[in-house]
Design a protein around this motif. Sequence first.
Motif, mmCIF file in Angstrom:
data_model
loop_
_atom_site.group_PDB
_atom_site.id
_atom_site.type_symbol
_atom_site.label_atom_id
_atom_site.label_comp_id
_atom_site.label_asym_id
_atom_site.label_seq_id
_atom_site.Cartn_x
_atom_site.Cartn_y
_atom_site.Cartn_z
ATOM 1 N N GLY A 36 0.721 -1.142 -0.046
ATOM 2 C CA GLY A 36 0.165 -0.169 -0.114
ATOM 3 C C GLY A 36 0.958 1.468 0.058
ATOM 4 N N ALA A 37 0.249 2.557 -0.324
ATOM 5 C CA ALA A 37 0.951 3.402 -0.491
ATOM 6 C C ALA A 37 1.292 3.938 0.961
ATOM 7 N N THR A 38 0.635 3.686 1.743
ATOM 8 C CA THR A 38 0.906 3.999 3.137
ATOM 9 C C THR A 38 0.885 2.747 4.124
ATOM 10 N N PRO A 39 1.388 2.676 5.243
ATOM 11 C CA PRO A 39 1.342 1.413 6.170
ATOM 12 C C PRO A 39 -0.181 1.247 6.554
ATOM 13 N N GLN A 40 -1.025 2.145 6.627
ATOM 14 C CA GLN A 40 -2.428 2.019 6.933
ATOM 15 C C GLN A 40 -3.221 1.598 5.444
ATOM 16 N N GLU A 41 -2.894 1.954 4.360
ATOM 17 C CA GLU A 41 -3.568 1.520 3.208
ATOM 18 C C GLU A 41 -3.161 -0.210 3.203
ATOM 19 N N ALA A 42 -1.901 -0.246 3.283
ATOM 20 C CA ALA A 42 -1.361 -1.766 3.182
ATOM 21 C C ALA A 42 -2.195 -2.707 4.074
ATOM 22 N N ALA A 43 -2.463 -2.158 5.434
ATOM 23 C CA ALA A 43 -3.045 -2.934 6.482
ATOM 24 C C ALA A 43 -4.541 -3.412 6.022
ATOM 25 N N ASP A 44 -5.227 -1.996 5.522
ATOM 26 C CA ASP A 44 -6.548 -2.054 5.151
ATOM 27 C C ASP A 44 -6.631 -3.246 3.852
#
Lengths: 358, 472
Positions: free
Chosen positions: B298-306
């Motif tokens: 993901g572009a951000t850690p949060q996006e990757a986790a989602d």
Amino acid sequence: MTADRPLLLAVDLDGDGAHPAAWRDSGRSPADVLSPSAVRAAVALAETAGFALATFDDAPRPPAGEGLDAAGRIEAGTRAAYVSTLTDRIGLAPTLHVTTTEPFHLATQLASLDHASRGRAAWVVGAADAADDLATIGAPALGADDLRLQVRDVVEVARRLWDSWQDDAVIKDVATGRYLDSDRVHHVDFTGHAFTVKGPLITPRPPQGQVVVVAPSELEIDDLADVVLVAAPDLDAVRARADRARAAGVRSVFVDLEVVLDAAGESAADRLARLDAATGWRAGRRLRHVGTAAALVDLLAALAPVVDGVRLLPAVHRLDLAAVLDDVLPVLTYRAPAAGATLRESLGLPRPANRFVA
Amino acid sequence: MTDADLETAMTSTDSVDTGAPYDPDAHVHLGVFYTGVGPQIIWSDPTVGPHVAIETFVDLARLLERGLFDAFFLGEGLRVRENRGRVYDLDVAGRPDAITQLAALAGATEHIGLVATQNTTYNFPVDLARRLASLDLVSDGRAGWNIVTTDNAWTGANFRHGGWLAHERRYERAAQFVESALALWSSWEPDAVADGPDAKSWSLPGAITPVERHTDLVDFRATATVPASRQGRPVLFQAGDSDGGRDLAARYADVVFSANTDFDKAVAYARDLRARLARNGRSADSLRILPGASVVLGATPQEAADKARWVREEQMSPARALAFFEQYWGTDLSGYDPDGPLPDIEPVDGELDPSRGTIPIELRTGKLARIAEWRERSEREGLSIVALAREVAPGHPAFVGTPSQVADSWTRYVRTRAVDGFNLLPHLTPGSLIDIVDTLVPELQERGAYRTEYTGTTLREHLALPPVGLPG
């Protein structure tokens, strides 16, 4: 019965040619025949010339045994698959042997070749039964009856396995989460004389429904074949065997024709004598033309009313296939396949219904 | 990945013992393991291509060549998976024969290694060795064989001698099978074929040696019909994680395809395997370790986790969760609410059917204890059927993060020699691989941990393995 339709042409592309000593006239290093470029060049030549089908002869053993001639051969199914993505109209028919393979793998391989070629796969049924062939799987030699039953059973189970997935088995129904409809994927529960197969195949139904089954006439399995490939020594014998195949319901009959032509300033007879002096080429089993290109055109014209197609077995590809392309095809009327056509379409064979569809 | 991990990843003084020295120039070697079936692939996503069409495979292989991957692997399964006697309908099913498909891809690609998973139980050694060597020739030295065993009668029902091999002898047969293949592949002398058409004979007398083996597990007499390829012979991959599998790998394999992606487990695995290699007289560099791994970027850690959560939810849908537990309960659970508690009924007597092909081998025994453990956990944590399945069923993504985070992590893995790379299990084809090629590969290249062009032509060269015939 085929007088109104021009001939279809097939060619066997194994090795350097059908004559066991062909490599001596190949004009190249013997090992070159085992290179991918040699395989693709031969098929490209046949496709461009308008052949409907290329066959790839094979055996579990080296082509020339322990003798003076070719000891190398790439497995036929692998050769056919390799050129499947490099061609778009020619049919591809490897010889696979029922005796030295697993029927389930054989059916999977052929179905996969049909998918990879987008519907251009055929199977020349092989039944290698010499003691040395069977020794490759640690099996004893087969008696004539056991061999006959084995051939029938393997063709039969392959056909059932190709039908084991209905054409519409994959449904991708997002609402219910179902990728496939399990009512449309079937166990085949085949019980043969020497083995059983549960099924279904691991590969969905081939694009042609059934891979085109090409049965050499001596196997006497016309009732299981799409195409019977007649090996007979003269025109009368060819006609008799073709009539018998048609009486058994076969829709397409091809005849094998060995070809030696005048080439490179040498007469066909002299060329054959020279090659035969190196290694004899068994005569009298199949139709053989040794002579001029013009006489070959006449012979093909005489065969046109008798059979649907002719499989050429050029003695030496570099010389005899080249002469066919240069001197025979330009003056011959024949049916060339269309780009993107399935082999069944090229051969005028229907796409079979699925036996599991009520 | 934690911040502490990241920090460690950036240092060059990692002092973990992997049985090989720290290598600041190590490269990540990447392959893709395309299983072709199973719950991994999210078929419901509209971007996912048709699973049998040759175009799908050609596009994938060419994408991986653009990403300078070492290899494209095809899986194998010799019986269509079932659930309680019916063909299992929730996962992608149906795939081509691996060698046939890879030969077709050899004609459509130039660089990438082509690896076929093929079992040693339901194949004939001479036939399989010949087909693999043929793939190696038509690909001009890009073939590999992922050696697996299959032992059960359920799969064997598709073959001439179903169920013939006792479970405990499967690696014994595998070892004899592999040894037979190696003998066939080296049975042509390097100069066996005459150098011109004017030679007395096509091959030099005595330069091709027939091979025979006659044991209770391998029985044949044959003469190979193909010479060595440009890379000598197909590269051997081995996936078994059991003791027998590790021994087989240490004896014969060029690459192991392990399951150990957790860093500490990977280190322990590498150390164990390299000790076994040494006992076989082989160097640490004669074997590459490529664990199977799934990656969510993901572009951000949060996006990757989602995204990882979405992947897990798609891979373990409510219907699949019920089917997962049905395998253990041995009975129809379709009447239960996937969002409700675990079934209160007792499972059907007897161990799991070891044959259905949807449960990993290591989970096929001890079912009652496992069910008791699950009941306890679902009560303690208040987990529904589907929530519990998402926790306990195998298949969690191993690497979740931004391309930069994952690149840092992988750089550490390869420099410490915990692994030599990864064999990626895509969840979207081609989508998740496009992400890796376009965003992760450049990050690895920036760190000097990935090739910037193909420097060899064969799979063996891509993997930087010693040439065949030289002492490992």
